[in-house]
Design an enzyme around this catalytic site. Sequence first.
Site, PDB file in Angstrom:
ATOM      1  N   CYS A 153      13.985  47.786  49.197  1.00 54.55           N
ATOM      2  CA  CYS A 153      13.188  47.740  50.426  1.00 54.55           C
ATOM      3  C   CYS A 153      11.938  46.895  50.230  1.00 54.55           C
ATOM      4  O   CYS A 153      11.295  46.975  49.190  1.00 54.55           O
ATOM      5  CB  CYS A 153      12.801  49.172  50.756  1.00 54.55           C
ATOM      6  SG  CYS A 153      11.542  49.235  51.973  1.00 54.55           S
TER       7      CYS A 153
HETATM    8  N1  LIG Z   1      14.441  53.294  55.571  1.00 53.92           N
HETATM    9  C1  LIG Z   1      13.808  52.170  55.655  1.00 53.92           C
HETATM   10  O1  LIG Z   1      12.692  52.011  55.176  1.00 53.92           O
HETATM   11  C2  LIG Z   1      14.391  51.009  56.367  1.00 53.92           C
HETATM   12  C3  LIG Z   1      15.716  50.961  56.585  1.00 53.92           C
HETATM   13  N2  LIG Z   1      16.270  49.865  57.169  1.00 53.92           N
HETATM   14  C4  LIG Z   1      17.708  49.890  57.405  1.00 53.92           C
HETATM   15  O2  LIG Z   1      18.160  48.615  57.792  1.00 53.92           O
HETATM   16  C5  LIG Z   1      19.170  48.719  58.780  1.00 53.92           C
HETATM   17  C6  LIG Z   1      18.793  47.889  59.963  1.00 53.92           C
HETATM   18  O3  LIG Z   1      17.721  48.533  60.635  1.00 53.92           O
HETATM   19  P1  LIG Z   1      17.204  48.016  62.042  1.00 53.92           P
HETATM   20  O4  LIG Z   1      16.667  46.647  61.877  1.00 53.92           O
HETATM   21  O5  LIG Z   1      16.313  49.023  62.653  1.00 53.92           O
HETATM   22  O6  LIG Z   1      18.562  48.032  62.840  1.00 53.92           O
HETATM   23  P2  LIG Z   1      19.031  47.136  64.019  1.00 53.92           P
HETATM   24  O7  LIG Z   1      19.051  45.719  63.596  1.00 53.92           O
HETATM   25  O8  LIG Z   1      20.283  47.734  64.519  1.00 53.92           O
HETATM   26  O9  LIG Z   1      17.860  47.344  65.065  1.00 53.92           O
HETATM   27  C7  LIG Z   1      17.739  48.489  65.819  1.00 53.92           C
HETATM   28  C8  LIG Z   1      16.916  48.256  67.056  1.00 53.92           C
HETATM   29  O10 LIG Z   1      15.587  48.611  66.805  1.00 53.92           O
HETATM   30  C9  LIG Z   1      14.734  47.445  66.960  1.00 53.92           C
HETATM   31  N3  LIG Z   1      13.792  47.536  65.861  1.00 53.92           N
HETATM   32  C10 LIG Z   1      13.998  47.443  64.543  1.00 53.92           C
HETATM   33  N4  LIG Z   1      12.861  47.600  63.859  1.00 53.92           N
HETATM   34  C11 LIG Z   1      11.927  47.816  64.786  1.00 53.92           C
HETATM   35  C12 LIG Z   1      10.551  48.053  64.727  1.00 53.92           C
HETATM   36  N5  LIG Z   1       9.898  48.079  63.562  1.00 53.92           N
HETATM   37  N6  LIG Z   1       9.882  48.250  65.867  1.00 53.92           N
HETATM   38  C13 LIG Z   1      10.527  48.204  67.050  1.00 53.92           C
HETATM   39  N7  LIG Z   1      11.831  47.976  67.179  1.00 53.92           N
HETATM   40  C14 LIG Z   1      12.511  47.778  66.059  1.00 53.92           C
HETATM   41  C15 LIG Z   1      15.651  46.256  66.914  1.00 53.92           C
HETATM   42  O11 LIG Z   1      15.213  45.176  67.693  1.00 53.92           O
HETATM   43  P3  LIG Z   1      14.564  43.872  67.033  1.00 53.92           P
HETATM   44  O12 LIG Z   1      15.347  43.577  65.783  1.00 53.92           O
HETATM   45  O13 LIG Z   1      14.708  42.831  68.062  1.00 53.92           O
HETATM   46  O14 LIG Z   1      13.148  44.237  66.743  1.00 53.92           O
HETATM   47  C16 LIG Z   1      16.910  46.817  67.537  1.00 53.92           C
HETATM   48  O15 LIG Z   1      16.858  46.809  68.914  1.00 53.92           O
HETATM   49  C17 LIG Z   1      19.330  50.207  59.063  1.00 53.92           C
HETATM   50  O16 LIG Z   1      20.393  50.702  58.308  1.00 53.92           O
HETATM   51  C18 LIG Z   1      18.047  50.806  58.578  1.00 53.92           C
HETATM   52  O17 LIG Z   1      18.188  52.137  58.135  1.00 53.92           O
HETATM   53  C19 LIG Z   1      15.529  48.814  57.574  1.00 53.92           C
HETATM   54  C20 LIG Z   1      14.199  48.773  57.342  1.00 53.92           C
HETATM   55  C21 LIG Z   1      13.494  49.919  56.784  1.00 53.92           C
HETATM   56  N1  LIG Z   2      13.092  48.958  53.967  1.00 58.02           N
HETATM   57  C1  LIG Z   2      14.400  48.914  53.763  1.00 58.02           C
HETATM   58  N2  LIG Z   2      15.026  50.054  53.404  1.00 58.02           N
HETATM   59  C2  LIG Z   2      16.327  49.984  53.240  1.00 58.02           C
HETATM   60  C3  LIG Z   2      17.058  48.817  53.419  1.00 58.02           C
HETATM   61  N3  LIG Z   2      18.352  49.087  53.214  1.00 58.02           N
HETATM   62  C4  LIG Z   2      18.414  50.379  52.918  1.00 58.02           C
HETATM   63  N4  LIG Z   2      17.196  50.938  52.928  1.00 58.02           N
HETATM   64  C5  LIG Z   2      16.827  52.313  52.651  1.00 58.02           C
HETATM   65  O1  LIG Z   2      16.874  52.550  51.237  1.00 58.02           O
HETATM   66  C6  LIG Z   2      17.588  53.759  50.993  1.00 58.02           C
HETATM   67  C7  LIG Z   2      18.156  53.809  49.587  1.00 58.02           C
HETATM   68  O2  LIG Z   2      17.101  53.830  48.665  1.00 58.02           O
HETATM   69  P1  LIG Z   2      17.283  53.887  47.075  1.00 58.02           P
HETATM   70  O3  LIG Z   2      15.898  53.935  46.552  1.00 58.02           O
HETATM   71  O4  LIG Z   2      18.050  55.130  46.771  1.00 58.02           O
HETATM   72  O5  LIG Z   2      18.013  52.669  46.638  1.00 58.02           O
HETATM   73  C8  LIG Z   2      18.622  53.763  52.099  1.00 58.02           C
HETATM   74  O6  LIG Z   2      19.212  55.009  52.311  1.00 58.02           O
HETATM   75  C9  LIG Z   2      17.785  53.283  53.290  1.00 58.02           C
HETATM   76  O7  LIG Z   2      17.062  54.288  53.904  1.00 58.02           O
HETATM   77  C10 LIG Z   2      16.361  47.636  53.763  1.00 58.02           C
HETATM   78  O8  LIG Z   2      16.934  46.555  53.903  1.00 58.02           O
HETATM   79  N5  LIG Z   2      15.043  47.749  53.922  1.00 58.02           N
END
Ligand SMILES: NC(=O)C1=CN([C@@H]2O[C@H](COP(=O)(O)OP(=O)(O)OC[C@H]3O[C@@H](n4cnc5c(N)ncnc54)[C@H](OP(=O)(O)O)[C@@H]3O)[C@@H](O)[C@H]2O)C=CC1
Ligand SMILES: Nc1nc2c(ncn2[C@@H]2O[C@H](COP(=O)(O)O)[C@@H](O)[C@H]2O)c(=O)[nH]1
Length: 320
Positions: free
Chosen positions: A174
């Site tokens: 991440c």
């Molecule tokens: N646990 C973590 O820290 C993180 C996990 N992830 C993982 O990455 C994958 C993709 O995530 P994600 O990009 O949300 O999925 P998507 O690309 O499916 O986006 C989901 C929706 O939320 C919007 N969106 C995403 N981020 C934000 C934000 N910060 N504020 C407002 N709207 C937002 C997107 O629009 P738009 O793209 O146009 O903004 C889209 O409409 C998921 O599996 C997620 O769990 C991603 C980042 C952090």
């Molecule tokens: N910020 C982001 N978080 C992400 C992304 N892809 C997955 N994840 C999150 O990480 C955990 C797994 O964490 P680990 O420390 O066990 O390796 C996963 O479950 C998501 O919540 C990403 O691209 N960006």
Amino acid sequence: MKAFDYEDIQLIPEMCIVKSRGECDTSIKLGKHKFKMPVVPANMATVVNEELCEKLAEQNYFYVMHRFNVDTLQFVKKMKAKNLIVSISVGVKKPDYEIIHELKEQNLIPDYITIDIAHGHSLAVRDMIKHIRKQMGTKTFIIAGNVGTPSAVRDLEYWGADATKVGIGPGKVCITKLKTGFGTGGWQLSAVNWCSKAATKPIIADGGLRVNGDVAKSIRFGASIVMIGSLFAAHAESPGNTVEIDGELYKEYFGSASEFNKGEKRYVEGRKDVIKIRGSIFETLTEMEQDLQSSISYSGGNKLMDIRKVDYVVLKDSNF
Ligand SMILES: NC(=O)C1=CN([C@@H]2O[C@H](COP(=O)(O)OP(=O)(O)OC[C@H]3O[C@@H](n4cnc5c(N)ncnc54)[C@H](OP(=O)(O)O)[C@@H]3O)[C@@H](O)[C@H]2O)C=CC1
Ligand SMILES: Nc1nc2c(ncn2[C@@H]2O[C@H](COP(=O)(O)O)[C@@H](O)[C@H]2O)c(=O)[nH]1
């Protein structure tokens, strides 16, 4: 605010009441089903695929199939035909609404649906919970996330989530905290603790676990289940590509919000790593289960939630 993470804490042992660690019960109930362990491999394309999810379900491990470039409908049909638990992920976009609608049309009701977006404390998640409830009623257990604050947990529960997933940015691949300045990266265990105090339903601690002992620490600070990516990637069954570096074999592990998963360089918040190939994921799961049984014995109990009762210390030379 004072905060701590996994490496800053040690749990304090209590008198042992079991004759063997084999007596310690690591099982956990989530919704209507009981699973072997409070651990679930991350719903990421380099951690699980359909085949592995099927094997996990057959062996009574909780799993969450990811939502990237997969035919979710087909997957649900296959799992139902085999009488296995169905646990899928969705996002919040139009195609995700259509998947839910189609599942309902074909009377394919999943047991678990995880709404999986980066910023889960969002009206988009509220609307998706509403849509799932309208289509599936209360037959489906809804997990929603990811979030990192008590107010988010309260809102998601109020909107109808059955469990919330906590962790914004603690993951190994991440880069959210670097790119946005936000998240629970570096203080994930505190965030789990803080969120669990507001929760009335189960919390899934997601990301940042680096060693098996972090499972017990997550449980102590309020998690019911932990989601893990990096510790489960790069096994024989892992879907990541194999690469050779200096004569050694590695598998790729990349973030779901990385360029590699998205197929485009847009709002990238994840990176790619390579991890040395290890044995079967089921050997790792067995070792984790044994380590957790040992944790339970150190807690002075014989069941998972006995870990919640132990005291802890914050280490002197902790990062904080
Ligand atoms: N646990 C973590 O820290 C993180 C996990 N992830 C993982 O990455 C994958 C993709 O995530 P994600 O990009 O949300 O999925 P998507 O690309 O499916 O986006 C989901 C929706 O939320 C919007 N969106 C995403 N981020 C934000 C934000 N910060 N504020 C407002 N709207 C937002 C997107 O629009 P738009 O793209 O146009 O903004 C889209 O409409 C998921 O599996 C997620 O769990 C991603 C980042 C952090
Ligand atoms: N910020 C982001 N978080 C992400 C992304 N892809 C997955 N994840 C999150 O990480 C955990 C797994 O964490 P680990 O420390 O066990 O390796 C996963 O479950 C998501 O919540 C990403 O691209 N960006």
